[in-house]
Design a protein around this motif. Structure first.
Motif, PDB file in Angstrom:
ATOM      1  N   HIS A 127       0.810  -1.218   0.000  1.00 48.15           N
ATOM      2  CA  HIS A 127       0.000   0.000   0.000  1.00 48.15           C
ATOM      3  C   HIS A 127       0.844   1.269   0.000  1.00 48.15           C
ATOM      4  O   HIS A 127       0.427   2.286  -0.500  1.00 48.15           O
ATOM      5  N   ASN A 128       2.022   1.195   0.572  1.00 50.62           N
ATOM      6  CA  ASN A 128       2.854   2.391   0.737  1.00 50.62           C
ATOM      7  C   ASN A 128       4.228   2.145   0.140  1.00 50.62           C
ATOM      8  O   ASN A 128       5.173   1.900   0.850  1.00 50.62           O
ATOM      9  N   LYS A 129       4.337   2.214  -1.147  1.00 46.71           N
ATOM     10  CA  LYS A 129       5.612   1.913  -1.787  1.00 46.71           C
ATOM     11  C   LYS A 129       6.617   3.054  -1.636  1.00 46.71           C
ATOM     12  O   LYS A 129       7.790   2.818  -1.517  1.00 46.71           O
ATOM     13  N   THR A 130       6.155   4.304  -1.636  1.00 46.62           N
ATOM     14  CA  THR A 130       7.097   5.421  -1.571  1.00 46.62           C
ATOM     15  C   THR A 130       6.988   6.205  -0.274  1.00 46.62           C
ATOM     16  O   THR A 130       7.831   7.034  -0.004  1.00 46.62           O
ATOM     17  N   ARG A 131       5.962   5.975   0.515  1.00 49.80           N
ATOM     18  CA  ARG A 131       5.779   6.735   1.752  1.00 49.80           C
ATOM     19  C   ARG A 131       6.187   5.883   2.939  1.00 49.80           C
ATOM     20  O   ARG A 131       5.983   4.690   2.958  1.00 49.80           O
ATOM     21  N   SER A 132       6.753   6.510   3.938  1.00 54.39           N
ATOM     22  CA  SER A 132       7.083   5.792   5.161  1.00 54.39           C
ATOM     23  C   SER A 132       6.025   6.101   6.208  1.00 54.39           C
ATOM     24  O   SER A 132       5.545   7.216   6.309  1.00 54.39           O
ATOM     25  N   ILE A 133       5.683   5.086   6.983  1.00 54.66           N
ATOM     26  CA  ILE A 133       4.647   5.223   8.003  1.00 54.66           C
ATOM     27  C   ILE A 133       5.272   4.856   9.347  1.00 54.66           C
ATOM     28  O   ILE A 133       6.057   3.904   9.431  1.00 54.66           O
ATOM     29  N   PRO A 134       4.947   5.591  10.405  1.00 52.11           N
ATOM     30  CA  PRO A 134       5.502   5.252  11.716  1.00 52.11           C
ATOM     31  C   PRO A 134       5.137   3.827  12.122  1.00 52.11           C
ATOM     32  O   PRO A 134       4.102   3.308  11.737  1.00 52.11           O
ATOM     33  N   GLU A 135       6.012   3.203  12.883  1.00 54.89           N
ATOM     34  CA  GLU A 135       5.792   1.830  13.320  1.00 54.89           C
ATOM     35  C   GLU A 135       4.498   1.705  14.133  1.00 54.89           C
ATOM     36  O   GLU A 135       4.140   2.594  14.886  1.00 54.89           O
ATOM     37  N   GLY A 136       3.814   0.627  13.961  1.00 51.09           N
ATOM     38  CA  GLY A 136       2.594   0.366  14.723  1.00 51.09           C
ATOM     39  C   GLY A 136       1.342   0.938  14.103  1.00 51.09           C
ATOM     40  O   GLY A 136       0.248   0.588  14.498  1.00 51.09           O
ATOM     41  N   ARG A 137       1.467   1.808  13.126  1.00 51.64           N
ATOM     42  CA  ARG A 137       0.297   2.406  12.510  1.00 51.64           C
ATOM     43  C   ARG A 137       0.106   1.810  11.124  1.00 51.64           C
ATOM     44  O   ARG A 137       1.018   1.792  10.320  1.00 51.64           O
ATOM     45  N   ASN A 138      -1.071   1.295  10.862  1.00 50.31           N
ATOM     46  CA  ASN A 138      -1.429   0.715   9.567  1.00 50.31           C
ATOM     47  C   ASN A 138      -0.490  -0.412   9.168  1.00 50.31           C
ATOM     48  O   ASN A 138       0.017  -0.457   8.061  1.00 50.31           O
ATOM     49  N   THR A 139      -0.237  -1.336  10.080  1.00 53.86           N
ATOM     50  CA  THR A 139       0.665  -2.440   9.759  1.00 53.86           C
ATOM     51  C   THR A 139      -0.012  -3.473   8.872  1.00 53.86           C
ATOM     52  O   THR A 139       0.646  -4.125   8.079  1.00 53.86           O
ATOM     53  N   THR A 140      -1.309  -3.667   9.009  1.00 55.36           N
ATOM     54  CA  THR A 140      -2.041  -4.538   8.086  1.00 55.36           C
ATOM     55  C   THR A 140      -2.957  -3.634   7.281  1.00 55.36           C
ATOM     56  O   THR A 140      -4.053  -3.303   7.706  1.00 55.36           O
ATOM     57  N   VAL A 141      -2.490  -3.222   6.138  1.00 58.84           N
ATOM     58  CA  VAL A 141      -3.194  -2.246   5.329  1.00 58.84           C
ATOM     59  C   VAL A 141      -4.015  -2.962   4.273  1.00 58.84           C
ATOM     60  O   VAL A 141      -3.525  -3.854   3.600  1.00 58.84           O
ATOM     61  N   GLY A 142      -5.274  -2.578   4.152  1.00 56.91           N
ATOM     62  CA  GLY A 142      -6.134  -3.158   3.134  1.00 56.91           C
ATOM     63  C   GLY A 142      -6.542  -2.111   2.121  1.00 56.91           C
ATOM     64  O   GLY A 142      -6.009  -1.015   2.088  1.00 56.91           O
ATOM     65  N   VAL A 143      -7.502  -2.476   1.303  1.00 56.17           N
ATOM     66  CA  VAL A 143      -7.966  -1.540   0.279  1.00 56.17           C
ATOM     67  C   VAL A 143      -9.191  -0.763   0.732  1.00 56.17           C
ATOM     68  O   VAL A 143      -9.644   0.131   0.041  1.00 56.17           O
ATOM     69  N   ASN A 144      -9.750  -1.107   1.849  1.00 62.31           N
ATOM     70  CA  ASN A 144     -10.944  -0.443   2.347  1.00 62.31           C
ATOM     71  C   ASN A 144     -10.722  -0.104   3.804  1.00 62.31           C
ATOM     72  O   ASN A 144     -10.557  -1.006   4.610  1.00 62.31           O
ATOM     73  N   PRO A 145     -10.653   1.117   4.200  1.00 60.76           N
ATOM     74  CA  PRO A 145     -10.951   2.360   3.508  1.00 60.76           C
ATOM     75  C   PRO A 145      -9.757   2.849   2.690  1.00 60.76           C
ATOM     76  O   PRO A 145      -8.628   2.422   2.909  1.00 60.76           O
ATOM     77  N   ILE A 146     -10.041   3.786   1.773  1.00 61.27           N
ATOM     78  CA  ILE A 146      -8.961   4.398   1.013  1.00 61.27           C
ATOM     79  C   ILE A 146      -8.521   5.665   1.724  1.00 61.27           C
ATOM     80  O   ILE A 146      -9.279   6.255   2.482  1.00 61.27           O
ATOM     81  N   TRP A 147      -7.281   6.070   1.499  1.00 64.72           N
ATOM     82  CA  TRP A 147      -6.720   7.251   2.135  1.00 64.72           C
ATOM     83  C   TRP A 147      -6.657   8.384   1.132  1.00 64.72           C
ATOM     84  O   TRP A 147      -6.300   8.186  -0.022  1.00 64.72           O
ATOM     85  N   ILE A 148      -6.976   9.584   1.598  1.00 66.42           N
ATOM     86  CA  ILE A 148      -6.956  10.765   0.739  1.00 66.42           C
ATOM     87  C   ILE A 148      -6.134  11.837   1.446  1.00 66.42           C
ATOM     88  O   ILE A 148      -6.510  12.297   2.513  1.00 66.42           O
ATOM     89  N   ARG A 149      -5.000  12.188   0.847  1.00 68.69           N
ATOM     90  CA  ARG A 149      -4.175  13.259   1.400  1.00 68.69           C
ATOM     91  C   ARG A 149      -3.749  14.157   0.243  1.00 68.69           C
ATOM     92  O   ARG A 149      -3.006  13.751  -0.632  1.00 68.69           O
TER      93      ARG A 149
END
Length: 162
Positions: A127-149
Motif C-alpha cells: 500500500h505504501n511503496k514510496t511513503r514511510s509510516i511510523p511503526e505500529g500504525r497501519n501495519t495490516t493495510v487493506g484496500v478499504n478504507p482508502i486514504w486521501i491526502r
C-alpha cells in the motif's frame, strides 16, 4: 381429453428467480457507486482547501521562507527548503497539538453488512511503496478504507528536491 403438463415444464414464476441475482448486482453497484462518490468528493474538497490555503499564505510575498502564524511567532522554512500545505483528517483536532499528519479515510462501500465488501488485506509494502509510516500504525493495510491526502507546496530554492 385434457393432458396435464408437468409442473417442471411450467415457466410461470421463473422471472422471480432470474431477478434475484440482478437485484443483488444492482445493490452492489449502488453500494460502491455511493462509496466512491464520497471518496472522490472528499478528494475534490480537500484539494480546494489545500490550494486555497497555499495561495492565501503565499499571497504575492517576495520571501516565502518565513510565516507568521496566529500567535505572532514567525516560523522559518529555510532548513526545510520547501513549504507544503495540505488537509488533515476530520478526526484530528488542531487544539490537541497532534503533530502527526494523518490522511482522511473513506469507505468504498457505503452500506455496512456483516463483512465489509472489499476487505482485502495487503501488506504495508503493497500500500505504501514510496511513503514511510511510523511503526505500529497501519501495519495490516487493506484496500478499504482508502486514504486521501492532498498537498500543495512550493520549493524555496533550487536545492529543494535534492
Amino acid at each position: 381429453m385434457l393432458k396435464r403438463q408437468s409442473s417442471l415444464k411450467n415457466e410461470k414464476g421463473m422471472a422471480v428467480f432470474e431477478m434475484i441475482p440482478i437485484i443483488v448486482v444492482i445493490v452492489l453497484f449502488l453500494n460502491f457507486s455511493i462509496g466512491f462518490f464520497g471518496a472522490i468528493h472528499t478528494g475534490i474538497l480537500n484539494s480546494i482547501a489545500s490550494r486555497n490555503y497555499a495561495f492565501e499564505t503565499f499571497r504575492n510575498r517576495a520571501d516565502l521562507t518565513y510565516f507568521r502564524g496566529n500567535d505572532g511567532e514567525p516560523l522559518h522554512f529555510a532548513k526545510e527548503k520547501m513549504r507544503v500545505h495540505g488537509t488533515l483528517t476530520e478526526k484530528t483536532l488542531s487544539s490537541r497539538g497532534d503533530t502527526n499528519w494523518k490522511a482522511s479515510s473513506r469507505l468504498i462501500d457505503f452500506m455496512e453488512f456483516d463483512n465489509r465488501a472489499a476487505d482485502v488485506v495487503g501488506t504495508q509494502a503493497d500500500h505504501n511503496k514510496t511513503r514511510s509510516i511510523p511503526e505500529g500504525r497501519n501495519t495490516t493495510v487493506g484496500v478499504n478504507p482508502i486514504w486521501i491526502r492532498t498537498t500543495y507546496g512550493i520549493c524555496l530554492n533550487s536545492t529543494c528536491g535534492t
